[in-house]
Design a protein around this motif. Structure first.
Motif, PDB file in Angstrom:
ATOM      1  N   CYS A 120      38.370  54.955  32.250  1.00  0.00           N
ATOM      2  CA  CYS A 120      39.020  54.137  33.267  1.00  0.00           C
ATOM      3  C   CYS A 120      38.098  54.016  34.476  1.00  0.00           C
ATOM      4  O   CYS A 120      37.562  55.014  34.968  1.00  0.00           O
ATOM      5  N   GLY A 137      37.142  51.467  38.263  1.00  0.00           N
ATOM      6  CA  GLY A 137      37.682  50.582  39.281  1.00  0.00           C
ATOM      7  C   GLY A 137      37.347  49.128  39.007  1.00  0.00           C
ATOM      8  O   GLY A 137      36.581  48.799  38.086  1.00  0.00           O
ATOM      9  N   THR A 138      37.886  48.233  39.832  1.00  0.00           N
ATOM     10  CA  THR A 138      37.680  46.796  39.623  1.00  0.00           C
ATOM     11  C   THR A 138      36.247  46.366  39.924  1.00  0.00           C
ATOM     12  O   THR A 138      35.859  45.244  39.586  1.00  0.00           O
ATOM     13  N   HIS A 179      33.659  47.830  38.611  1.00  0.00           N
ATOM     14  CA  HIS A 179      32.842  48.407  37.533  1.00  0.00           C
ATOM     15  C   HIS A 179      31.890  47.363  36.941  1.00  0.00           C
ATOM     16  O   HIS A 179      32.299  46.264  36.580  1.00  0.00           O
ATOM     17  N   LYS A 205      43.804  46.017  38.101  1.00  0.00           N
ATOM     18  CA  LYS A 205      43.708  47.116  39.063  1.00  0.00           C
ATOM     19  C   LYS A 205      42.706  48.156  38.596  1.00  0.00           C
ATOM     20  O   LYS A 205      41.964  48.738  39.385  1.00  0.00           O
ATOM     21  N   TYR A 206      42.705  48.395  37.276  1.00  0.00           N
ATOM     22  CA  TYR A 206      41.744  49.314  36.681  1.00  0.00           C
ATOM     23  C   TYR A 206      41.090  48.649  35.483  1.00  0.00           C
ATOM     24  O   TYR A 206      41.678  47.768  34.839  1.00  0.00           O
ATOM     25  N   HIS A 207      39.892  49.081  35.179  1.00  0.00           N
ATOM     26  CA  HIS A 207      39.168  48.565  34.021  1.00  0.00           C
ATOM     27  C   HIS A 207      39.134  49.650  32.951  1.00  0.00           C
ATOM     28  O   HIS A 207      38.743  50.795  33.212  1.00  0.00           O
ATOM     29  N   HIS A 208      39.545  49.296  31.734  1.00  0.00           N
ATOM     30  CA  HIS A 208      39.600  50.262  30.640  1.00  0.00           C
ATOM     31  C   HIS A 208      38.675  49.812  29.515  1.00  0.00           C
ATOM     32  O   HIS A 208      38.705  48.643  29.106  1.00  0.00           O
TER      33      HIS A 208
END
Length: 259
Positions: free
Chosen positions: A12, A14-15, A17, A70-73
């Motif tokens: 995971c 942040g935006t 990334h 909101k998050y990058h996975h």
């Protein structure tokens, strides 16, 4: 054969990334992007939706960044291999592919991460089997564009139907599970699987009943109940409609217990 060097799952970021490896890396990379991402593909920029897979050959540019969540996975595998399947046109190389069933890919990658650090006697064979499964999934996703466009919620719903034919399935309950109206579910399910959702429920029950008739000596009334039927007469009528045989006749013809 596959030699897995590194596996990362459930990562995971942040935006903001970004990954920039314009010279690539000296191993293969199987990358799954679980959230929207902007990719560099063939010298151009491509905006990709979630649940995309890319297979990068060694020394191929790898450049991408997070988009709109909101998050990058993401998850990835770095490996060495001489498998002849790892070439066009069997699998796309350095091009994004929408996964048909991302849940199956994620679970396979988790198993691979575990097997990669385990010291079991069959560790190498297990890793090869799991890597082959991932490549097969990538191939299937790349050639079956209609299935790839299907909502993965429908795939999960169908899996649930076949895993639990005994449940009291109704169109309303199934529609609620996938957050669709009943009419929309009917249309999408028929377009995706070429059968209505309620007919698929019936087929899941008949298949389960066939297996129990072939492999057990349970009474037909018990089998009917285990398959979600509340009446033996209804079960027998529907079974004969789909198979051409009564449950008793089917057991007599196909039971493995008499062999």
């Amino acid at each position: 054969m596959y030699q897995v060097k590194y596996v990362v799952v459930d990562s995971c970021f942040g935006t903001d990334h970004k990954v920039e490896m314009p010279g690539g890396i000296p191993v293969w990379m199987f990358l799954v992007l679980k959230t929207p991402t902007a990719l560099m593909v063939g010298g151009g920029r491509m905006e990709c939706e979630k649940n995309i897979c890319i297979l990068y050959p060694p020394m191929t540019p790898i450049v991408y960044e997070a988009r709109g969540e909101k998050y990058h996975h993401e998850e990835w595998i770095q490996f060495l291999s001489d498998d002849p399947k790892l070439r066009e046109p069997y699998v796309p190389l350095a091009r994004p592919v929408k996964l048909i069933n991302p849940d199956a890919v994620w679970e396979t990658m988790r198993l691979l991460a575990y097997e990669n650090i385990a010291g079991y006697p069959e560790r190498e064979n297990s890793i090869n089997a799991l890597m082959n499964l991932l490549i097969y999934k990538l191939h299937d996703s790349s050639v079956d564009t209609a299935a790839a466009r299907a909502d993965s919620k429908l795939v999960r719903l169908r899996s649930e139907i076949y895993l639990h034919p005994e449940k009291d399935w109704t169109v309303r309950k199934m529609a609620d599970m996938v957050y669709l109206s009943e009419s929309r579910l009917h249309t999408m399910y028929k377009e995706t699987f070429h059968i209505t959702c309620m007919n698929d429920v019936i087929m899941s029950r008949i298949q389960y009943a066939q297996n129990m008739l072939e492999c057990t000596d349970k009474p037909v009334t018990d089998i009917a109940l285990a398959c979600g039927y509340h009446g033996n007469e209804h079960f027998c009528r529907q079974f004969k409609e789909k198979t051409g045989l009564t449950p008793g006749g089917y057991r007599q013809k196909y039971s493995i217990l008499k062999i």
